[in-house]
Structures are given as C-alpha cells and as structure tokens.
Design a protein around this motif. Structure first.
Motif, short mmCIF file in Angstrom:
data_model
loop_
_atom_site.label_atom_id
_atom_site.label_comp_id
_atom_site.label_asym_id
_atom_site.label_seq_id
_atom_site.Cartn_x
_atom_site.Cartn_y
_atom_site.Cartn_z
N GLY A 303 0.80 -1.22 0.00
CA GLY A 303 0.00 0.00 0.00
C GLY A 303 0.82 1.26 0.00
O GLY A 303 0.26 2.36 0.11
N CYS A 304 2.15 1.13 -0.12
CA CYS A 304 3.05 2.30 -0.06
C CYS A 304 2.72 3.14 1.17
O CYS A 304 2.54 4.37 1.10
CB CYS A 304 2.92 3.16 -1.32
SG CYS A 304 3.44 2.31 -2.83
N THR A 305 2.62 2.48 2.32
CA THR A 305 2.16 3.16 3.54
C THR A 305 3.15 4.15 4.11
O THR A 305 2.84 4.84 5.08
CB THR A 305 1.79 2.12 4.62
OG1 THR A 305 2.84 1.14 4.72
CG2 THR A 305 0.49 1.43 4.30
N ILE A 306 4.34 4.25 3.51
CA ILE A 306 5.24 5.34 3.92
C ILE A 306 4.56 6.68 3.63
O ILE A 306 4.73 7.66 4.38
CB ILE A 306 6.60 5.23 3.21
CG1 ILE A 306 7.62 6.16 3.89
CG2 ILE A 306 6.49 5.54 1.72
CD1 ILE A 306 9.04 5.95 3.43
N GLY A 307 3.74 6.72 2.58
CA GLY A 307 2.97 7.92 2.26
C GLY A 307 1.92 8.21 3.32
O GLY A 307 1.69 9.38 3.67
#
Length: 447
Positions: A303-307
C-alpha cells in the motif's frame, strides 16, 4: 447478512482454501528457502559489474585495476546460484511436498530432481569448427535456470504425488529384519516405489515427445510459462495482481501470501533473466521484476504506507494517529507495515482502504513509464525486500539515479494521495469522540 459481509466471507473462504492447498504450501515454502540463494547470486552480479568490471566498475581506475582479475570468482558464484535455480526449486518442492504427505526424509526432493532430469533433453546441437555436431549427455542452461521453472514445479509435484501413493502400498515395501539399522531399512522400503515413479515419469516424457514431437519443456514453456510471463510484463497484468493483493489486505488477509505462488516464480524469473543479461553485457529485457514491485509498488510496505505515515505527521494532530505513525516509522523504513495496517487500522476501514488500494497502482504506473522511457534504469540486482527505500532503488538498478528520483517522486505522490483521506479520517474520529462525550453528558444528566 449484508452484501458486503457476504463478499468478505466469500473472499476469506477462498483465501483459506487456497492457502491450505498442499501444492501452494510447498511452492511458497520452497521459494522462501531459495531467497538467500537468489540474493547471493544477485550480489555477485552487483560486485562483478560495479566493482570488478574493467569498463564500468571500480576496476576501471588504474589503482584498482587488479580487481578485474578477480571477476571470474563472481562469475562462478553467479553460475552456481542463478543458473541452477530450477534444480534447487525442484529439490525443495519435492522435500516440502514430501513432508506434507508424511515423509520424514529428504528423499522426495532427490527423487523429484531425478524425475526432472529424466524428462529433460540431454543432447545439444553445437557449432564446432564450422560444423553442427551433436553433443550427448549434457544439460543445457535453459533446463536449469528459470526458463524451466514451471516444468520443474510440475514434475516435482507429479513425482512426489506418485511416490507418496505408492509408498503407502504395503505390498511394494521391502521389509528388512529388525536387526537392520532404521535408515537402511527405510532406503529399501522406498526402493520399489521410487523405481516405479521414475519409470512412470520418464515414460510419460518419452511418450509425449514421440506423440507430439515436442519435449515437455517446450510444451510447458510455450503454453503456460511464456504467456504468463507476457501477461506479467504488461502494466495491466502487474496492476491486476497488485489490486488482488491489496483487496485481500483490506479484509484482513495477508495479500502478499495469497499471490506469492503466482508472483514469485514469474517476477523472480524476470529478475534472474535481467541479472544474467547484465552480467553478460547484453541488453536488459524486463521492466517488471521482483525489485520493481518492491521499489515502486511497495514503498514502506504494502500500500506504499510510507505515504500514509508522512501524511499523518503532516495533516493531523490527533494524538492516537500520530503515536501509531511514530511507532510505525521505524519498521516502515524497512518495508514492514503490519503495525500501521492493523494499528490505524486500514483493514475494513473504507476511508483508508481506498488510498491503500489505489496508491501502489498509481506509483507502479509511474515507475513503469519512467523505466520504459529510459529515465529510470531497469532492475538488474535482486535485493532483500527489507532494504530501505532509496537504497533499494539505487542498488537494484546498479546505481541508476533516475530510479532513485522516480522512487522519491512516487513517495511524494503517495503522500498527496493519502493526505485528503487522512484529514477525513481525523475529522470522523473527532466527530465520533465529540458524539461520545455528548452522549456521556446526557446519561450523567439523566442519572
């Protein structure tokens, strides 16, 4: 029961059934075991080309030119690991499936390799002194590297399944006296089932070739593996696979584990081809590989949760959300994001589930076009999935700054996608808190 609940139950039931399949379990366990071998081979490619190569590496400089003489060491490591990946996969799938079927020895793995070699062509036509000559009793590279991966998986499963069924037949067991050591007795007990298994599989390969004029390798590669590779090398194909993974995550099922049996053989095979081409100085063919997935579509985890973490720190002052983000930043730096997925939470949360699903699809599209246009380098090194962002982009592409810039752009895009949803989630939480306080005050006044 609502339509949403029925949909979630159906997906959950499918996931449980899929993950409990013996063949899926064996394949997943095998590729987990193979990962260190792949990474060892990958770093041999990296060191060979970035350090020991006399044209492009550190050895280009006169004071380090002596490093070029050591390049054959890395080439031999590359050959011993990446060029024999299918053999390792066949052996490990045989062992894992044998364990699931009740075998306590490593013999099913060895039997799987024997059966695989038995259906593989061992005669090669080679040009020698300007004339084509037939060379016998050799194993061409295409039968040991990833081009034969699907055939190897099929033969390993077939061989072990036949052997396991024959082993249960008492009449086929050679019984030894009790004075004979158990390991010797077990070897004789497996003898007849093993002979029958090898004969069946080898005969199957022989008959198939006589009837069709094709070897099993050609049939499996042309009919199954090559079409799947073509689909997976297309942008719609990889986006569909990512969408399915994210959908399972949202309902509380580990999405990467669900797609691993499909993703690993194809994307690992793609990076193996790229590493081989890079090592040999040829054009790198594949855009979509396992590192591509990690670098552009899984930044900070699924989910590209760093964003999401950066968006929380920028857009809200809610204490509980910021605390979860702070606790998740450390693991997220190494692409481990279970704390934020289950802590925020994302699963079964319609507000955060939307950006969780769409963000990797958008960043993957950005990475695909940046790579296809030549701005970002293609991945030529398999790096561990826990390698932090920026570092993994630079290492996997053997030092492409375009890949690093593209990944930074993807992180910015991920933050911008998550920002409005984080604000909505914070407002919803504040509203729910206010309503709870008002309800509490009413109850106190009534009392």
């Amino acid at each position: 029961m609502s339509l949403k609940d029925r949909f979630i139950d159906s997906l959950g039931g499918f996931a449980n059934t899929f993950n409990s399949l013996r063949y899926i379990m064996a394949i997943k366990a095998s590729f987990i075991t193979l990962m260190p071998v792949i990474i060892v081979g990958a770093f041999s490619v990296l060191i060979s080309n970035m350090v020991m190569d006399p044209k492009n590496g550190l050895a280009h400089f006169e004071m380090f030119s002596w490093l070029a003489t050591l390049k054959p060491i890395m080439s031999s490591i590359n050959y011993a690991t990446l060029s024999f990946l299918t053999i390792g996969a066949v052996f490990l799938i045989g062992i894992e499936l044998g364990k699931i079927n009740g075998s306590r020895s490593l013999f099913p793995g060895l039997l799987a390799v024997i059966c695989f070699i038995a259906v593989t062509p061992t005669t090669v036509d080679m040009m020698v002194n300007g004339q084509m000559q037939e060379v016998k009793d050799v194993l061409a590279k295409q039968f040991s590297d990833t081009k034969s991966l699907f055939l190897g998986m099929f033969i390993a499963i077939l061989a072990v399944e036949i052997y396991s069924r024959l082993e249960r037949i008492n009449g086929l067991r050679i019984k030894m006296p009790e004075s004979v050591p158990p390991n010797v007795s077990a070897s004789f007990s497996a003898l007849i089932p093993a002979i029958i298994t090898v004969v069946i599989v080898a005969t199957f390969g022989f008959v198939f070739h006589r009837v069709t004029g094709m070897y099993l390798y050609d049939a499996v590669y042309q009919v199954i593996q090559r079409p799947l590779e073509s689909v997976m090398q297309s942008l719609p194909g990889i986006l569909l696979l990512m969408f399915v993974a994210q959908l399972f995550w949202v309902i509380g099922i580990h999405g990467n584990q669900m797609i691993k049996p499909i993703r690993e053989p194809l994307l690992l095979g793609a990076i193996m081809v790229n590493m081989t081409a890079f090592e040999q100085g040829h054009e790198v063919p594949n855009i979509i590989t396992m590192p591509f997935w990690d670098v552009y579509m899984s930044i900070g985890g699924s989910g590209c949760t760093i964003g999401l973490l950066l968006a929380v720190m920028l857009a809200t002052r809610r204490k509980e959300m910021r605390e979860i983000a702070k606790l998740s930043l450390g693991p997220g730096f190494f692409n481990i994001n279970e704390p934020v997925i289950f802590g925020m939470p994302i699963m079964l949360n319609p507000i955060l589930a939307i950006p969780f699903i769409i963000t990797p699809l958008i960043t993957g599209t950005i990475g695909y076009f940046a790579t296809s246009l030549g701005f970002a380098g293609r991945a030529v090194v398999m790096v561990p999935w826990t390698t932090p962002p920026i570092i993994n982009a630079w290492l996997s592409t053997a030092g492409s700054m375009g890949a690093v810039i593209t990944q930074l752009g993807c992180i910015v895009v991920a933050v911008l996608i998550y920002l409005p949803f984080v604000k909505v989630a914070a407002r919803r939480a504040e509203q729910a808190q206010l309503e709870a306080m008002q309800q509490s005050q009413k109850q106190a006044a009534t009392a």
